[in-house]
Design a protein around this motif. Structure first.
Motif, PDB file in Angstrom:
ATOM      1  N   VAL A 273      35.178  79.757 -78.916  1.00  0.00           N
ATOM      2  CA  VAL A 273      34.137  79.496 -80.214  1.00  0.00           C
ATOM      3  C   VAL A 273      33.844  80.237 -80.953  1.00  0.00           C
ATOM      4  N   THR A 274      34.446  79.986 -82.206  1.00  0.00           N
ATOM      5  CA  THR A 274      33.964  81.153 -83.327  1.00  0.00           C
ATOM      6  C   THR A 274      33.351  80.672 -84.320  1.00  0.00           C
ATOM      7  N   GLU A 275      32.788  79.347 -84.268  1.00  0.00           N
ATOM      8  CA  GLU A 275      31.785  78.922 -85.212  1.00  0.00           C
ATOM      9  C   GLU A 275      30.763  77.732 -84.562  1.00  0.00           C
ATOM     10  N   PRO A 276      29.584  77.512 -85.163  1.00  0.00           N
ATOM     11  CA  PRO A 276      28.820  76.616 -84.568  1.00  0.00           C
ATOM     12  C   PRO A 276      29.307  75.216 -85.024  1.00  0.00           C
ATOM     13  N   PHE A 277      28.946  74.153 -83.909  1.00  0.00           N
ATOM     14  CA  PHE A 277      29.551  72.731 -84.363  1.00  0.00           C
ATOM     15  C   PHE A 277      28.624  72.065 -83.461  1.00  0.00           C
ATOM     16  N   ASP A 278      28.909  70.560 -83.693  1.00  0.00           N
ATOM     17  CA  ASP A 278      28.176  69.388 -83.024  1.00  0.00           C
ATOM     18  C   ASP A 278      29.155  68.599 -82.301  1.00  0.00           C
ATOM     19  N   PHE A 279      28.811  68.194 -80.987  1.00  0.00           N
ATOM     20  CA  PHE A 279      29.767  67.218 -80.463  1.00  0.00           C
ATOM     21  C   PHE A 279      28.915  66.001 -79.757  1.00  0.00           C
ATOM     22  N   TYR A 280      29.440  64.980 -79.154  1.00  0.00           N
ATOM     23  CA  TYR A 280      29.000  64.046 -78.404  1.00  0.00           C
ATOM     24  C   TYR A 280      30.068  63.516 -77.569  1.00  0.00           C
ATOM     25  N   VAL A 281      29.814  62.770 -76.527  1.00  0.00           N
ATOM     26  CA  VAL A 281      30.803  62.205 -75.522  1.00  0.00           C
ATOM     27  C   VAL A 281      30.635  60.710 -75.310  1.00  0.00           C
ATOM     28  N   THR A 282      31.726  60.228 -75.570  1.00  0.00           N
ATOM     29  CA  THR A 282      31.888  58.571 -75.069  1.00  0.00           C
ATOM     30  C   THR A 282      32.942  58.375 -74.327  1.00  0.00           C
ATOM     31  N   GLY A 283      32.464  57.180 -73.411  1.00  0.00           N
ATOM     32  CA  GLY A 283      33.542  56.880 -72.571  1.00  0.00           C
ATOM     33  C   GLY A 283      33.151  55.841 -71.736  1.00  0.00           C
ATOM     34  N   GLY A 284      34.040  54.850 -71.380  1.00  0.00           N
ATOM     35  CA  GLY A 284      33.876  53.429 -71.097  1.00  0.00           C
ATOM     36  C   GLY A 284      32.980  52.625 -72.158  1.00  0.00           C
ATOM     37  N   ASP A 285      32.029  52.063 -72.033  1.00  0.00           N
ATOM     38  CA  ASP A 285      31.263  51.285 -72.943  1.00  0.00           C
ATOM     39  C   ASP A 285      30.057  52.186 -73.311  1.00  0.00           C
ATOM     40  N   ASP A 286      29.994  53.223 -72.913  1.00  0.00           N
ATOM     41  CA  ASP A 286      28.559  54.086 -73.004  1.00  0.00           C
ATOM     42  C   ASP A 286      29.095  55.076 -74.532  1.00  0.00           C
ATOM     43  N   GLU A 287      28.357  54.623 -75.381  1.00  0.00           N
ATOM     44  CA  GLU A 287      28.251  55.282 -76.662  1.00  0.00           C
ATOM     45  C   GLU A 287      26.935  55.749 -77.308  1.00  0.00           C
ATOM     46  N   ARG A 288      25.860  55.964 -75.992  1.00  0.00           N
ATOM     47  CA  ARG A 288      24.677  56.325 -76.544  1.00  0.00           C
ATOM     48  C   ARG A 288      24.718  57.767 -77.070  1.00  0.00           C
ATOM     49  N   ASP A 289      25.645  58.694 -76.569  1.00  0.00           N
ATOM     50  CA  ASP A 289      25.555  60.128 -76.853  1.00  0.00           C
ATOM     51  C   ASP A 289      25.769  60.391 -78.301  1.00  0.00           C
ATOM     52  N   LYS A 290      26.203  59.687 -78.960  1.00  0.00           N
ATOM     53  CA  LYS A 290      26.449  59.611 -80.390  1.00  0.00           C
ATOM     54  C   LYS A 290      25.053  59.719 -81.334  1.00  0.00           C
ATOM     55  N   ARG A 291      24.349  58.874 -80.719  1.00  0.00           N
ATOM     56  CA  ARG A 291      23.012  58.798 -81.641  1.00  0.00           C
ATOM     57  C   ARG A 291      22.233  60.167 -81.656  1.00  0.00           C
ATOM     58  N   ARG A 292      22.477  61.128 -80.502  1.00  0.00           N
ATOM     59  CA  ARG A 292      21.976  62.465 -80.676  1.00  0.00           C
ATOM     60  C   ARG A 292      22.894  63.547 -80.377  1.00  0.00           C
ATOM     61  N   PRO A 293      23.853  63.863 -81.224  1.00  0.00           N
ATOM     62  CA  PRO A 293      24.914  65.025 -80.863  1.00  0.00           C
ATOM     63  C   PRO A 293      24.337  66.218 -80.383  1.00  0.00           C
ATOM     64  N   HIS A 294      25.129  66.741 -79.660  1.00  0.00           N
ATOM     65  CA  HIS A 294      24.762  68.236 -79.108  1.00  0.00           C
ATOM     66  C   HIS A 294      25.122  69.275 -80.048  1.00  0.00           C
ATOM     67  N   ARG A 295      24.091  70.234 -80.439  1.00  0.00           N
ATOM     68  CA  ARG A 295      24.306  71.412 -81.215  1.00  0.00           C
ATOM     69  C   ARG A 295      24.820  72.557 -80.464  1.00  0.00           C
ATOM     70  N   VAL A 296      25.722  73.271 -80.825  1.00  0.00           N
ATOM     71  CA  VAL A 296      26.192  74.605 -80.395  1.00  0.00           C
ATOM     72  C   VAL A 296      25.940  75.581 -81.193  1.00  0.00           C
TER      73      VAL A 296
END
Length: 753
Positions: A273-296
């Motif tokens: 990892v050489t730059e800050p970024f955001d990410f979220y994880v989805t799987g199956g029918d769970d998409e709750r994580d994209k409402r609050r992405p994780h910051r690195v």
């Protein structure tokens, strides 16, 4: 246009109008067509409505749309449904159905009407087209009435497509009804979310949790490991999708498979990892994580700047320390040496270590962390020394410098250096002989060329003589080396090894070799010894060697005689070219003869040079083997070898003249040049003949003509010298084969000079 009652509805003479029965059938056909269009339009509307339900259900359930997005999707869907109703139902029913269009449709369906029904529709009424006979029109209308009464007009209404649409509509309605029965709660939620636009949530089968979050901090350049676990009781999908957004490349998506080592979880690795970024994880029918992405977030690891290495050589090599810039690459360290490290860190340090690793060992050595200076107490200066092994063998190791700052962050991806431990190798020794062949006399002198190289220094160099098969040498001679404060690294020297009193009797074999010893100390496994390849020499008597040299001269003389013949041919070619030349033009035959002369001249030049080189070797062998008189060798050099060199130079001049003649375009100038070339070639032939005559004086002309192929230049010189100074002695000492007669005693000049 509607049909008008016919005055002869039941037959009789026509009055120019369609019968009432035919008109009624036209009306029934019009109603049937409109009913058909209405039924098909209704099917299209129902299918479109089912499609709207299924499409909005799929989108909403798959994407978990927000209320505003659901309203937008439903608006677009209803607009599409309205367009289908308009284009498939309202617009077709609103279109007029003319009597003429129906008659054309009937004509296509019933070909036997033969356009009478279309004509009757056109003639129906009081007015006729200009130029049309009323009697003919009445006749056509009457025939059309008679033909149309029994025809089933409704058969022209298309029903196959309608039946297909009915099946599709029933299937769509059945699908929707089945879904409503099978997933009543799902359909109810759809109605609440997409008709009433209520803010209710869809049920989920999968619930994912990103551990270690919600946000992460790591050292720039390190890997980020993230574990995503599946909550108990929920379904674990085969893969989850990691959605990342980078400032440099934008959004990315990457599937991650399920890992079951520690329960149902997914191991996500973000490499380097050489730059800050955001990410979220989805799987199956769970998409709750994209409402609050994780910051690195990233922090910089401690790094070294202004890094310097100093390679230290062992004391016995007497080499100065070698500074090396720490920009990467390979560090070559002699065995027994060391490596000093000096550097400055970018952050305050708590500790510094050096790690050396290879297949044999892992060595960790702490480095000192000091203040930058007295005025700057920040602990950023790193110094230390690494000692390498003392075993004299090649090894390649990796060097890594690990830094730990005061916050505990480490440079786990710091620069790696290759350290090569260079052993002190044995000296390379090369030994060559010159001036003698594979067979020598017992009193010979063997000229040797010795080349020795070592990477540290030479202690001694010797040349040894041993009998073939003997374990130890019978004679060892040291080679003198230049004295100085430092042992020499290389030696190139000519040395003459005298075999007198050391060689065995004729028939034996000796072996010459050279050996060099370097200055590697014993604690490092030294010293190293290098040996050359062996030079094997066969010992023969002086008489046998001299006989062999005479035979070699005879072979050279035979080849030289052929060269003389070629020279005479070259002279003839040049003379013929001059004779064929006219004042008007230069014929092609003249050019050809000159080219042939040049080719012969080049062949003669090659033979002359080859003969001279062979005779030089014979002269050296005679001198170093101490056979024959010294005057014989001198005469061979001055009376045959030297004239051969002069002949070679003259031939080169003739070749240059031939080259100029080949491009000459003026006949008079060419004639003059050809005369000059022919004269030069004749002079060369005369000089070659003189050399042959000198050789011939040493043996009879008959013996040379019958038994030798080429008159050797060297034999001419040797025999000429012998004829001048020892004519009587040579005649008594040698028979016709060139060997000494048995029982004859060696005369002066046949032994050592």
């Amino acid at each position: 246009m509607s049909p008008t009652p016919n005055r002869h509805a039941s037959g009789g003479k026509a009055d120019g109008r369609l019968a009432d029965a035919v008109g009624a059938k036209f009306g029934a056909l019009r109603r049937a067509i409109r009913l058909r269009l209405a039924a098909e339009g209704l099917c299209w509307a129902l299918v479109a409505a089912v499609a709207v339900v299924l499409a909005t259900l799929t989108l909403d359930y798959g994407l978990r749309l927000e209320r505003s997005h659901r309203a937008l999707v439903m608006t677009v869907a209803m607009a599409g449904l309205g367009w289908v109703i308009w284009s498939r139902t309202v617009r077709p029913l609103a279109a007029p159905i003319r009597l003429l269009d129906l008659s054309l449709l009937l004509e296509r369906r019933f070909p036997r009407l033969q356009a009478r029904l279309v004509s009757a529709v056109q003639f129906d009424g009081e007015s006729l087209p200009p130029g049309t006979s009323r009697a003919m029109a009445d006749q056509v209308v009457a025939e059309a009435n008679d033909l149309a009464r029994p025809l089933p007009f409704k058969d022209v209404v298309e029903r196959r497509q309608l039946r297909r649409m009915l099946r599709v509509t029933l299937s769509a309605l059945g699908l929707l009804a089945g879904l409503a029965i099978w997933q009543t709660d799902l359909v109810r939620l759809w109605a609440m979310r997409n008709i009433a636009f209520a803010d209710v949530a869809w049920p989920q089968r999968t619930y994912l949790t990103v551990q270690g979050g919600p946000d992460f901090t790591l050292v720039r350049g390190d890997d980020l490991h993230v574990a995503v676990v599946v909550e108990a009781g929920s379904t674990a999908p085969a893969t989850v999708t990691v959605h990342a957004r980078y400032p440099s490349i934008g959004r990315t998506e990457e599937p991650v498979p399920l890992a079951g080592d520690n329960g149902p979880q997914y191991d996500i690795i973000f490499r380097t990892v050489t730059e800050p970024f955001d990410f979220y994880v989805t799987g199956g029918d769970d998409e709750r994580d994209k409402r609050r992405p994780h910051r690195v977030r990233l922090v910089d690891a401690p790094a070294l700047v202004d890094l310097h290495f100093v390679v230290e050589s062992p004391a016995y090599m007497r080499r100065p320390d070698q500074p090396v810039e720490g920009t990467g690459g390979m560090l070559v360290i002699p065995v027994g040496g060391g490596l000093r490290i000096e550097a400055m860190a970018t952050k305050d340090l708590a500790a510094a270590e050096a790690f050396l690793h290879d297949d044999q060992q892992d060595l960790a050595q702490p480095l000192a962390v000091k203040a930058i200076s007295e005025a700057d107490p920040r602990p950023r200066r790193v110094v230390g020394r690494l000692a390498v092994g003392e075993v004299n063998e090649a090894r390649t190791m990796t060097l890594r410098l690990r830094l730990t700052d005061v916050q505990g962050y480490q440079n786990r991806r710091g620069a790696t250096y290759i350290v090569h431990l260079q052993p002190d190798t044995a000296p390379s020794v090369e030994l060559r002989k010159s001036g003698v062949g594979a067979a020598v006399t017992p009193q010979a002198i063997v000229p040797l060329l010795i080349r020795v190289k070592d990477d540290a220094g030479l202690a001694s160099v010797t040349v040894s003589l041993a009998l073939a098969g003997a374990a130890e040498p019978s004679a060892v001679e040291p080679i003198p080396m230049t004295a100085g404060d430092r042992a020499p690294l290389d030696l190139t020297q000519r040395y003459e090894f005298d075999l007198a009193g050391r060689a065995p009797a004729p028939g034996g074999t000796i072996v010459l070799s050279a050996e060099a010893v370097d200055i590697l100390p014993g604690k490092f496994g030294g010293p190293n010894t290098g040996r050359s390849g062996n030079i094997s020499l066969r010992i023969i008597s002086s008489e046998d060697l001299l006989a062999d040299l005479i035979m070699r001269q005879k072979a050279i003389r035979t080849e030289f005689l052929q060269a003389l013949s070629q020279q005479n041919s070259a002279v003839a070619k040049s003379a013929a070219a001059g004779e064929g030349l006219t004042d008007e033009a230069i014929a092609a035959e003249v050019r050809t003869r000159l080219a042939d002369s040049a080719g012969l001249q080049r062949s003669v030049h090659t033979e002359v040079v080859t003969a001279r080189e062979k005779l030089l070797l014979i002269a050296d062998e005679m001198a170093y083997n101490r056979v024959g008189a010294a005057t014989d060798v001198q005469n061979l050099r001055t009376d045959i070898i030297a004239p051969l060199g002069q002949v070679a130079t003259a031939i080169e001049a003739a070749l240059a003249e031939l080259a100029l003649a080949a491009v000459e375009t003026a006949p008079p100038a060419l004639a003059e040049r050809i005369d000059e070339i022919a004269g030069r070639q004749k002079q060369i032939a005369a000089e070659m003949q003189t050399i042959l005559q000198r050789m011939a004086k040493l043996q009879s002309r008959q013996e040379l003509a019958n038994r030798l192929q080429v008159i050797l230049q060297w034999s001419q010189q040797i025999l000429e010298g012998i004829h001048r100074r020892q004519e009587q002695e040579i005649g008594k000492a040698f028979d016709s084969t060139g060997r000494r007669k048995p029982g004859d005693r060696p005369t002066a000049g046949q032994g050592s000079p």
